[in-house]
Design an enzyme around this catalytic site. Structure first.
Site, PDB file in Angstrom:
ATOM      1  N   TYR A 234      51.200  47.900  53.229  1.00 25.39           N
ATOM      2  CA  TYR A 234      51.317  46.580  52.607  1.00 25.39           C
ATOM      3  C   TYR A 234      52.769  46.120  52.536  1.00 25.39           C
ATOM      4  CZ  TYR A 234      50.363  42.454  49.939  1.00 25.39           C
ATOM      5  OH  TYR A 234      50.300  41.138  49.564  1.00 25.39           O
ATOM      6  N   LEU A 272      44.155  42.834  42.346  1.00 21.07           N
ATOM      7  CA  LEU A 272      42.822  42.526  41.811  1.00 21.07           C
ATOM      8  C   LEU A 272      41.842  42.314  42.945  1.00 21.07           C
ATOM      9  CD1 LEU A 272      43.617  40.070  38.924  1.00 21.07           C
ATOM     10  CD2 LEU A 272      42.451  42.247  38.738  1.00 21.07           C
ATOM     11  N   THR A 274      39.772  40.307  45.074  1.00 19.74           N
ATOM     12  CA  THR A 274      39.521  38.921  45.484  1.00 19.74           C
ATOM     13  C   THR A 274      38.984  39.001  46.915  1.00 19.74           C
ATOM     14  OG1 THR A 274      41.694  38.570  46.489  1.00 19.74           O
ATOM     15  CG2 THR A 274      41.493  38.000  44.150  1.00 19.74           C
TER      16      THR A 274
HETATM   17  P1  NAD Z   1      41.678  34.137  47.631  1.00 15.78           P
HETATM   18  O1  NAD Z   1      41.119  34.514  48.956  1.00 15.78           O
HETATM   19  O2  NAD Z   1      40.820  34.355  46.427  1.00 15.78           O
HETATM   20  O3  NAD Z   1      42.097  32.566  47.628  1.00 15.78           O
HETATM   21  C1  NAD Z   1      42.627  31.935  48.740  1.00 15.78           C
HETATM   22  C2  NAD Z   1      42.589  30.415  48.565  1.00 15.78           C
HETATM   23  O4  NAD Z   1      43.207  29.822  49.714  1.00 15.78           O
HETATM   24  C3  NAD Z   1      41.182  29.791  48.470  1.00 15.78           C
HETATM   25  O5  NAD Z   1      41.205  28.722  47.553  1.00 15.78           O
HETATM   26  C4  NAD Z   1      40.954  29.247  49.879  1.00 15.78           C
HETATM   27  O6  NAD Z   1      40.044  28.138  49.940  1.00 15.78           O
HETATM   28  C5  NAD Z   1      42.357  28.793  50.223  1.00 15.78           C
HETATM   29  N1  NAD Z   1      42.593  28.648  51.661  1.00 15.78           N
HETATM   30  C6  NAD Z   1      42.585  29.612  52.632  1.00 15.78           C
HETATM   31  N2  NAD Z   1      42.905  29.056  53.828  1.00 15.78           N
HETATM   32  C7  NAD Z   1      43.134  27.738  53.602  1.00 15.78           C
HETATM   33  C8  NAD Z   1      43.521  26.655  54.426  1.00 15.78           C
HETATM   34  N3  NAD Z   1      43.755  26.796  55.732  1.00 15.78           N
HETATM   35  N4  NAD Z   1      43.651  25.431  53.841  1.00 15.78           N
HETATM   36  C9  NAD Z   1      43.395  25.230  52.523  1.00 15.78           C
HETATM   37  N5  NAD Z   1      43.070  26.239  51.687  1.00 15.78           N
HETATM   38  C10 NAD Z   1      42.928  27.470  52.233  1.00 15.78           C
HETATM   39  O7  NAD Z   1      43.057  34.895  47.520  1.00 15.78           O
HETATM   40  P2  NAD Z   1      43.955  35.467  46.326  1.00 15.78           P
HETATM   41  O8  NAD Z   1      43.809  36.936  46.314  1.00 15.78           O
HETATM   42  O9  NAD Z   1      43.772  34.690  45.079  1.00 15.78           O
HETATM   43  O10 NAD Z   1      45.414  35.187  46.917  1.00 15.78           O
HETATM   44  C11 NAD Z   1      46.219  34.103  46.561  1.00 15.78           C
HETATM   45  C12 NAD Z   1      47.677  34.533  46.631  1.00 15.78           C
HETATM   46  O11 NAD Z   1      47.901  35.576  45.658  1.00 15.78           O
HETATM   47  C13 NAD Z   1      48.076  35.132  47.979  1.00 15.78           C
HETATM   48  O12 NAD Z   1      49.388  34.744  48.280  1.00 15.78           O
HETATM   49  C14 NAD Z   1      48.028  36.625  47.713  1.00 15.78           C
HETATM   50  O13 NAD Z   1      48.862  37.377  48.573  1.00 15.78           O
HETATM   51  C15 NAD Z   1      48.545  36.659  46.282  1.00 15.78           C
HETATM   52  N6  NAD Z   1      48.261  37.906  45.543  1.00 15.78           N
HETATM   53  C16 NAD Z   1      47.012  38.459  45.537  1.00 15.78           C
HETATM   54  C17 NAD Z   1      46.806  39.660  44.870  1.00 15.78           C
HETATM   55  C18 NAD Z   1      45.451  40.326  44.846  1.00 15.78           C
HETATM   56  O14 NAD Z   1      45.368  41.503  44.526  1.00 15.78           O
HETATM   57  N7  NAD Z   1      44.385  39.614  45.141  1.00 15.78           N
HETATM   58  C19 NAD Z   1      47.865  40.276  44.166  1.00 15.78           C
HETATM   59  C20 NAD Z   1      49.108  39.663  44.152  1.00 15.78           C
HETATM   60  C21 NAD Z   1      49.303  38.473  44.856  1.00 15.78           C
END
Ligand code: NAD
EC number: 1.3.1.44
Length: 396
Positions: A234, A272, A274
């Site tokens: 990662y 988390l 997701t």
């Molecule tokens: P997620 O998959 O739940 O959400 C992604 C969102 O992006 C959705 O609303 C989706 O509709 C939208 N999306 C995707 N492609 C798109 C496009 N082309 N146009 C418009 N919308 C689009 O993901 P998440 O886990 O909530 O991740 C969100 C951010 O948080 C990311 O940057 C991720 O790296 C970061 N993050 C996640 C975690 C984890 O453990 N899940 C931890 C830390 C940081």
């Protein structure tokens, strides 16, 4: 129809509208049970339909009383195919926001495109004039570059050497070994183009040029660091390179926004379940061990608790925003606590298919995964005939 979960690989291809709505209501209830946030009043969330973006939108609306515009890429139902979870989440969010007297409109389309940026700017001008906060929470497998048309695909791979470690299939609860070959230079470039900061900057540039950012406006994007055991795949791998780029972009945008008294941040969030994180090898096993340890210590949080804390204890305290030595907000602070990491690491070396249930919260992981799609949620009758065709009112 009667809607059941159906799988293809690591994603569920069905979603339950009533379950998604209940999940959204649970998040709203959590935020309403907490002290109000003296925060932003007009909030744009890019990636607003699931995960951290949805929780940010709910926190802004029901914690700070903000009007919100949400941008996302989701699919409505068609024939006997259900809509995606993010579609149902948004329909439920908008309904609750309207009932609470809050403005909530949505834009469904490719956030990487110039068209969706322009459409969003027009909506802001028409409805609000200016925004106070821009949350950037996209997680996407692909991006079409709006200027060159080049199609980029992100990969989750180590850099420089093959990575071998344990992983879990949470459907079969089998712990096995996985080896992932290192990425090529081209794959690194592609992943940075999809998940790095270029598109975030394009959004802020476009919003600033259109003069729709309020005096003192803030923007925040989300990053992850995590434990040493996942670093090769990662943080030191392809996605980590993209996150380095995103973090460097925050510094650039912070300087740029000084002109209007604004600020740009990256917030490092907790790992988390997701839709995005469940597709990462090794990470689900780490998350199930982490959940168990954090639950035992009374430290466990979901997306909504994380986002409430981000708004209330970091971004909108009324004072300086607390950051680490590299300028990042850390709400992964409880995950990264020494005692938590030491315990997860001790369990990591011992865990196998036989002791998985005892050492990890694989059951909690699995339930959270199903709940992302509206299944296994208390208060929902899964045997009832359910209407899959649900309208998002602002898109009707
Ligand atoms: P997620 O998959 O739940 O959400 C992604 C969102 O992006 C959705 O609303 C989706 O509709 C939208 N999306 C995707 N492609 C798109 C496009 N082309 N146009 C418009 N919308 C689009 O993901 P998440 O886990 O909530 O991740 C969100 C951010 O948080 C990311 O940057 C991720 O790296 C970061 N993050 C996640 C975690 C984890 O453990 N899940 C931890 C830390 C940081």
């Amino acid at each position: 129809m009667i809607i059941k979960p159906k799988f293809r690989g690591f994603i569920c291809t069905t979603a339950h509208p009533k379950g998604c709505a209940q999940q959204v209501r649970n998040q709203i209830d959590y935020v309403k049970s907490q002290p109000a946030i003296n925060g932003p009043k007009k909030v744009l969330v890019i990636g607003a339909s699931t995960g951290y973006g949805l929780a940010s939108r709910i926190t802004a609306a029901f914690g700070a009383g903000a009007d919100t515009i949400g941008v996302f890429f989701e699919r409505p139902s068609s024939g006997n195919r259900t809509a995606t979870a993010g579609w149902y989440n948004t329909a439920a969010f908008e309904e609750a926001a309207r009932e609470a007297g809050l403005f909530a409109k949505s834009i469904n389309g490719d956030a990487f495109s110039n068209e969706i940026k322009q459409q969003t700017i027009e909506m802001i001008k028409r409805e609000w004039g200016k925004v106070d906060l821009v949350v950037y929470s996209l997680a996407a497998p692909k991006r079409v570059h709006p200027e060159t048309g080049e199609v980029f695909s992100s990969v989750l791979k180590p850099i420089g050497q093959t990575f071998s470690n344990k992983t879990v299939d949470f459907h079969t609860e089998e712990v096995s070994h996985i080896s992932i070959e290192p990425a090529t230079e081209e794959e690194i470039r592609h992943t940075i183009a999809v998940m790095g900061g270029e598109d975030w900057k394009m959004w802020i540039d476009a919003l600033q040029e259109a003069d729709v950012l309020n005096e003192g406006a803030k923007t925040v994007a989300y990053s992850y660091i995590g434990p040493v055991v996942t670093h090769p795949v990662y943080r030191e791998g392809t996605v980590g390179r993209a996150k380095n780029h995103l973090e460097a972009t925050a510094h650039e945008l912070d300087k740029q926004l000084k002109e209007i008294g604004g600020e740009a941040y990256v917030s490092v969030n907790k790992a988390l379940v997701t839709q995005s994180s469940s597709a990462i090898p090794v990470v689900p096993l780490y998350i199930s061990l982490l959940y168990k340890v954090m639950k035992e210590k009374g430290l466990h949080e979901g997306c909504i608790e994380q986002m409430y804390r981000l708004f209330n204890e970091r971004l909108y305290t009324g004072g300086e925003v607390q950051v680490d030595e590299e300028g990042r907000i850390r709400i992964d602070d409880w995950e990264m606590r020494e005692d938590v990491q030491a315990e997860v690491s001790a369990r990591w070396s011992k865990v196998d298919s036989d002791n998985l249930k005892e050492l990890s919260d694989i059951e909690g992981y699995r339930r959270d995964f199903f709940q992302l799609f509206g299944f296994e949620t208390d208060g929902v009758d899964y045997e009832a005939d359910t209407e899959a065709n649900v309208t998002i009112q602002s898109l009707a």
